[in-house]
Design an enzyme around this catalytic site. Structure first.
Site, short mmCIF file in Angstrom:
data_model
loop_
_atom_site.label_atom_id
_atom_site.label_comp_id
_atom_site.label_asym_id
_atom_site.label_seq_id
_atom_site.Cartn_x
_atom_site.Cartn_y
_atom_site.Cartn_z
N LYS A 76 0.83 -1.21 0.00
CA LYS A 76 0.00 0.00 0.00
C LYS A 76 0.86 1.26 0.00
O LYS A 76 0.43 2.31 -0.40
CB LYS A 76 -0.86 0.05 1.29
CG LYS A 76 -1.71 -1.14 1.52
CD LYS A 76 -2.28 -1.04 3.00
CE LYS A 76 -2.74 -2.40 3.43
NZ LYS A 76 -3.09 -2.42 4.84
N GLY A 77 2.08 1.11 0.50
CA GLY A 77 2.94 2.26 0.78
C GLY A 77 3.16 3.22 -0.37
O GLY A 77 3.25 4.43 -0.17
N GLU A 132 7.92 2.60 -6.10
CA GLU A 132 8.02 2.07 -4.74
C GLU A 132 8.30 3.20 -3.75
O GLU A 132 8.91 4.21 -4.10
CB GLU A 132 9.16 1.07 -4.68
CG GLU A 132 8.86 -0.32 -4.19
CD GLU A 132 8.05 -0.54 -2.94
OE1 GLU A 132 7.27 0.32 -2.50
OE2 GLU A 132 8.20 -1.63 -2.38
N ASP A 133 7.87 3.00 -2.53
CA ASP A 133 8.12 4.02 -1.50
C ASP A 133 9.58 4.00 -1.04
O ASP A 133 10.22 5.03 -0.95
CB ASP A 133 7.17 3.84 -0.30
CG ASP A 133 7.06 2.39 0.18
OD1 ASP A 133 7.85 1.53 -0.29
OD2 ASP A 133 6.19 2.12 1.01
N ASP A 136 14.98 -0.89 0.73
CA ASP A 136 15.72 -1.14 1.98
C ASP A 136 16.76 -2.23 1.70
O ASP A 136 17.83 -1.93 1.19
CB ASP A 136 14.68 -1.56 3.04
CG ASP A 136 15.26 -1.78 4.42
OD1 ASP A 136 16.33 -1.24 4.72
OD2 ASP A 136 14.66 -2.52 5.21
N PHE A 185 14.47 3.90 10.86
CA PHE A 185 13.13 3.50 10.46
C PHE A 185 12.27 4.75 10.26
O PHE A 185 12.11 5.56 11.17
CB PHE A 185 12.48 2.56 11.47
CG PHE A 185 11.31 1.84 10.87
CD1 PHE A 185 11.50 0.74 10.04
CD2 PHE A 185 10.01 2.31 11.07
CE1 PHE A 185 10.43 0.11 9.43
CE2 PHE A 185 8.93 1.67 10.47
CZ PHE A 185 9.14 0.57 9.65
N VAL A 186 11.76 4.91 9.06
CA VAL A 186 10.99 6.11 8.73
C VAL A 186 9.52 5.78 8.49
O VAL A 186 9.18 4.68 8.06
CB VAL A 186 11.57 6.85 7.51
CG1 VAL A 186 12.95 7.42 7.82
CG2 VAL A 186 11.63 5.95 6.29
N ASP A 192 4.56 2.94 6.76
CA ASP A 192 3.90 2.60 8.02
C ASP A 192 4.82 1.91 9.00
O ASP A 192 5.86 1.37 8.64
CB ASP A 192 2.73 1.65 7.75
CG ASP A 192 3.22 0.24 7.38
OD1 ASP A 192 3.99 0.12 6.42
OD2 ASP A 192 2.86 -0.72 8.09
N ARG A 198 0.74 6.12 8.11
CA ARG A 198 0.74 6.31 6.65
C ARG A 198 0.20 7.69 6.29
O ARG A 198 0.54 8.25 5.26
CB ARG A 198 -0.14 5.25 5.97
CG ARG A 198 0.41 3.84 6.00
CD ARG A 198 -0.35 2.96 5.03
NE ARG A 198 -0.20 1.54 5.30
CZ ARG A 198 0.81 0.80 4.84
NH1 ARG A 198 1.74 1.33 4.11
NH2 ARG A 198 0.88 -0.49 5.13
#
Ligand code: IMP
Ligand code: MG
Length: 211
Positions: A76-77, A132-133, A136, A185-186, A192, A198
């Protein structure tokens, strides 16, 4: 001032921020404010995100002129990023969504990837731009990009808003990148932590995930 406007005014530090916060101290909306949650450290403001996305959109407009690209958002990001990015791309295009689940904890990917929602259309001969958000470890994206290439797309490229490059385990080429970020971690702007945050209009470091 509308409720909404009052809310947004308190999101970022301003010279009058302290005063506004005091004025709103009795409002329950302020008490339950997520945007001014003290566990968040703003990394990129709404304006910084918008400016960068406009630049990326201009570059993509130039590169894909006349190619009728298909933008694929990863649920969903990436929806938030996709919806802003595509309005900054001034050429004919289509959009599709895929949902992928990667097993692991809420903050870390395990590398096992499963397609939960596949494309509704064939992509043979199409120019694909995956949106993509965040990249990583790169495990999710390397799987997805290889999968899309195997379907006979004319090209498969990647637009990612954030790159946490220090954590890469699998090499993934990011063709259009918003920002490089450190290993933190963002959350926000679609990202999320256990489905929370979100809705933040900015991107922030989550200071203490256990808080
Ligand atoms: P990768 O396979 O490790 O590259 O994982 C990518 C996915 O992990 C992203 O699409 C996010 O859903 C999630 N992720 C990785 N880092 C973060 C973060 O800092 N905040 C929120 N989600 C993250
Ligand atoms: Mg996620």
């Amino acid at each position: 001032m509308s409720h909404h406007a009052a809310h947004r005014q308190t999101s970022f530090p301003t010279t009058t921020g302290i005063k506004r916060r005091t004025e709103l101290a009795t409002s329950s909306a302020q008490m339950f404010s997520e945007f001014s949650n003290p566990n968040l450290d703003v990394l990129f403001s709404e304006e910084q995100i918008r400016d960068r996305i406009n630049e990326m959109g201009a570059e993509i407009t130039h590169d894909y002129a006349g190619l009728n690209p298909l933008l694929i958002g990863v649920l969903k990001g990436a929806c938030f990023f996709l919806s802003d990015l595509l309005r900054a791309i001034d050429t004919r295009l289509g959009i599709e969504f895929m949902a992928i689940s990667s097993y692991g904890s809420s903050t870390r990917t395990s590398g096992e990837v499963r397609i939960m929602k596949d494309l509704d259309v064939p992509i043979e001969g199409r120019h694909i731009l995956v949106v993509e958000d965040i990249v990583d470890t790169g495990l999710t994206l390397s799987y997805l990009l290889a999968n899309l290439k195997s379907r006979g797309a004319a090209s498969v490229k990647l637009a990612a808003l954030l790159d946490k490059h220090e954590r890469r385990q699998k090499e993934v080429e990011i063709d259009y990148l918003g920002f490089k970020i450190p290993d933190e971690f963002v959350v926000g702007y679609g990202l999320d932590f256990a489905e929370r945050y979100r809705n933040l209009p900015f991107i922030a470091v989550l200071k203490n995930p256990d808080a």
